[in-house]
Design an enzyme around this catalytic site. Structure first.
Site, PDB file in Angstrom:
ATOM      1  N   LEU A 183      -0.590  -2.621   2.807  1.00 55.44           N
ATOM      2  CA  LEU A 183      -0.651  -1.787   1.615  1.00 55.44           C
ATOM      3  C   LEU A 183       0.016  -0.454   1.896  1.00 55.44           C
ATOM      4  O   LEU A 183       0.010   0.029   3.036  1.00 55.44           O
ATOM      5  CB  LEU A 183      -2.107  -1.535   1.204  1.00 55.44           C
ATOM      6  CG  LEU A 183      -2.933  -2.731   0.737  1.00 55.44           C
ATOM      7  CD1 LEU A 183      -4.365  -2.287   0.456  1.00 55.44           C
ATOM      8  CD2 LEU A 183      -2.327  -3.364  -0.497  1.00 55.44           C
ATOM      9  N   ASP A 184       0.568   0.171   0.871  1.00 52.12           N
ATOM     10  CA  ASP A 184       1.094   1.525   1.013  1.00 52.12           C
ATOM     11  C   ASP A 184       0.006   2.461   1.512  1.00 52.12           C
ATOM     12  O   ASP A 184      -1.178   2.250   1.251  1.00 52.12           O
ATOM     13  CB  ASP A 184       1.591   2.048  -0.339  1.00 52.12           C
ATOM     14  CG  ASP A 184       2.892   1.423  -0.775  1.00 52.12           C
ATOM     15  OD1 ASP A 184       3.536   0.761   0.060  1.00 52.12           O
ATOM     16  OD2 ASP A 184       3.264   1.592  -1.945  1.00 52.12           O
ATOM     17  N   ARG A 185       0.419   3.514   2.160  1.00 50.14           N
ATOM     18  CA  ARG A 185      -0.546   4.487   2.676  1.00 50.14           C
ATOM     19  C   ARG A 185      -1.452   5.026   1.572  1.00 50.14           C
ATOM     20  O   ARG A 185      -2.664   5.168   1.755  1.00 50.14           O
ATOM     21  CB  ARG A 185       0.201   5.652   3.355  1.00 50.14           C
ATOM     22  CG  ARG A 185      -0.732   6.768   3.840  1.00 50.14           C
ATOM     23  CD  ARG A 185       0.036   7.826   4.609  1.00 50.14           C
ATOM     24  NE  ARG A 185       1.001   8.517   3.776  1.00 50.14           N
ATOM     25  CZ  ARG A 185       0.730   9.573   3.019  1.00 50.14           C
ATOM     26  NH1 ARG A 185      -0.514  10.056   2.963  1.00 50.14           N
ATOM     27  NH2 ARG A 185       1.671  10.167   2.305  1.00 50.14           N
TER      28      ARG A 185
END
Length: 478
Positions: A183-185
């Site tokens: 997942l994106d940060r």
């Protein structure tokens, strides 16, 4: 404190039968620092997980876009953590090496196969102190609820403040968590962590095989249309340094299905207030009153796909520091923009966010909240580290630790497993307002709507992966 640079030793190998015809070429030497603090130097303060500064060496092999370029030019164009003067001095003083050796000048050309090593006194940004949630655990997998604002892998300015490192610190140095998706940060939600290589490979194979269906929840600016909304605009990476992506005709094919779950108008809304907002010069987005909770079903997987498509539709994620930032995209927030005419100006303005200016999304443009964020936000303080003269940042505010984007549900299309979380707090109805608090089967459009839109077959044909959870080969994390 000074740290010695130590060239790493080559791995032992069996001698070849014929040394003159040995087919393998040794990789270029890298540099390591004699420093591996364990346990990680974490401490909790003010709701943040912080890391005490420590020495560290980055080793990076030449990327394709770096080939044939000068060493200093690569640092100047690819990294924004430190000023150009710092990188120039680091190269001259030998803290940046090429294939384990100092370079004669900052204009040294980098070639394919070269390894760039950079030893520095590392200052990691804080992340949320919120623990990593456990949705399910068995002998093979851990299904986690990733907190927003924490990167999955060590990358860029983050090392110990990453999902992999935090989980290893909790379970022991010898334990090797193997993420099966990413997942994106800034995104929260469901992730799969393999406990051993075979489990990670099996789950990664399922994701690659497109049998895993995903649902994301987001909170966007204004009243999102009812019914199914399909966005099929291609997406192009504009700046890897700034993490900027835009809708472009020459971009990669992208497709997302959206469906509104709820709309919440502003409190005390009336005609006079609406007229006042619509007349607010220079803030066209203020005519988009209230906010919507939207369900997102990615069919393809491009970088920032959901964020870019929602911005293009005119309903960006309300607290997105990039795509809902009026200082970057202007009063229209980039709605319907698909040409490159303003790219240079946009990148220039975006580069100042988090350095000279606070990256404020429109959700925080309320006057009182805005004043708070100007005091409590990550940007350069003007102070430097006593050890390495690195420019220091202030702590991030709570509003910078994530965005309103949550991976709520992943389930196997063959019915073998189904994991989900509840709605995040920001997706629940406001106080004293009725609205959905759970996503029920009756309201779930995942199966019905995708079939109605005839997208199931296209999902299999396209063979792409959702960017917010791109599959990782287990070998890459071993």
């Amino acid at each position: 404190m000074s740290m010695a640079l130590v060239p790493s030793t080559a791995n032992d190998k069996y001698p070849p039968y014929d040394e003159d015809k040995f087919p393998f070429v040794e990789p270029p030497p890298v540099v390591i620092t004699p420093c591996d603090p364990w346990p990680p130097p974490y401490y909790l303060e003010g709701g943040l997980r912080k890391v005490k500064p420590y020495h560290f060496t980055y080793n990076t092999f030449c990327k394709q876009r770096w080939r044939g370029r000068e060493l200093l030019d690569i640092f100047a164009s690819e990294f924004r953590d430190r000023p150009l003067e710092y990188y120039e001095k680091a190269i001259i003083e030998g803290r940046v090496t090429l294939n384990g050796k100092p370079v004669p000048s900052t204009s040294t050309i980098v070639k394919n196969g070269d390894c760039i090593s950079h030893t520095l006194h590392r200052h990691e940004p804080p992340v949320t102190a919120k623990p990593i949630g456990i949705v399910h655990e068995d002998d093979d997998l851990i299904v986690i609820d990733k907190p927003a604002g924490v990167p999955v892998h060590p990358a860029g300015r983050y090392n110990f403040n990453s999902i992999v490192s935090i989980m290893r610190a909790d379970r022991g140095y010898d334990w090797n968590p193997l993420p099966c998706n990413r997942l994106d940060r800034l995104t929260s939600g469901i992730m799969f962590i393999g406990k051993h290589r075979q489990a990670a490979e099996d789950m990664s194979a399922q994701i690659r095989g497109r049998t895993v269906k995903k649902e994301y929840i987001t909170r966007v600016v204004g009243e999102f249309p009812e019914g199914e909304v399909v966005c099929e605009k291609p997406i192009l990476q504009i700046s890897p340094k700034l993490g900027l992506n835009r809708v472009r005709a020459n971009g990669k094919e992208a497709k997302t299905v959206f469906k509104r779950m709820a709309y919440y108008p502003p409190k005390n809304d009336n005609a006079a207030e609406a007229a006042k907002s619509e007349q607010h010069e220079g803030m066209e987005w203020k005519s988009k009153k209230g906010y919507s909770i939207v369900r997102c079903f990615p069919i393809t997987g491009r970088t920032h796909q959901l964020r870019v498509h929602l911005q293009y539709l005119g309903h960006p994620i309300a607290n997105d520091p990039i795509y809902a930032n009026q200082r970057v995209f202007g009063p229209s927030l980039g709605k319907g923009q698909s040409d490159e005419e303003n790219d240079e100006d946009i990148m220039s303005r975006l580069s100042r966010m988090g350095k000279d200016e606070v990256a404020d999304a429109v959700a925080y443009h309320d006057e009182m909240v805005d004043q708070y964020n100007k005091r409590k936000a990550e940007k350069l303080t003007g102070e430097t580290c006593e050890v390495c003269d690195t420019p220091l940042y202030s702590d991030p505010g709570v509003h910078e630790l994530g965005i309103f984007l949550h991976a709520r549900r992943y389930h196997c299309g063959e019915g073998k497993w189904d994991y989900e979380t509840g709605l995040p707090e920001w997706a629940l109805p406001p106080p004293d307002v009725e609205g959905p608090t759970v996503a029920t089967e009756e309201s779930d459009p995942l199966a019905v709507d995708l079939q109605k839109l005839e997208l199931e077959d296209s999902q299999a044909r396209e063979g792409t992966v959702h960017e917010h959870e791109a599959p990782m080969a287990a070998s890459a994390t071993a």
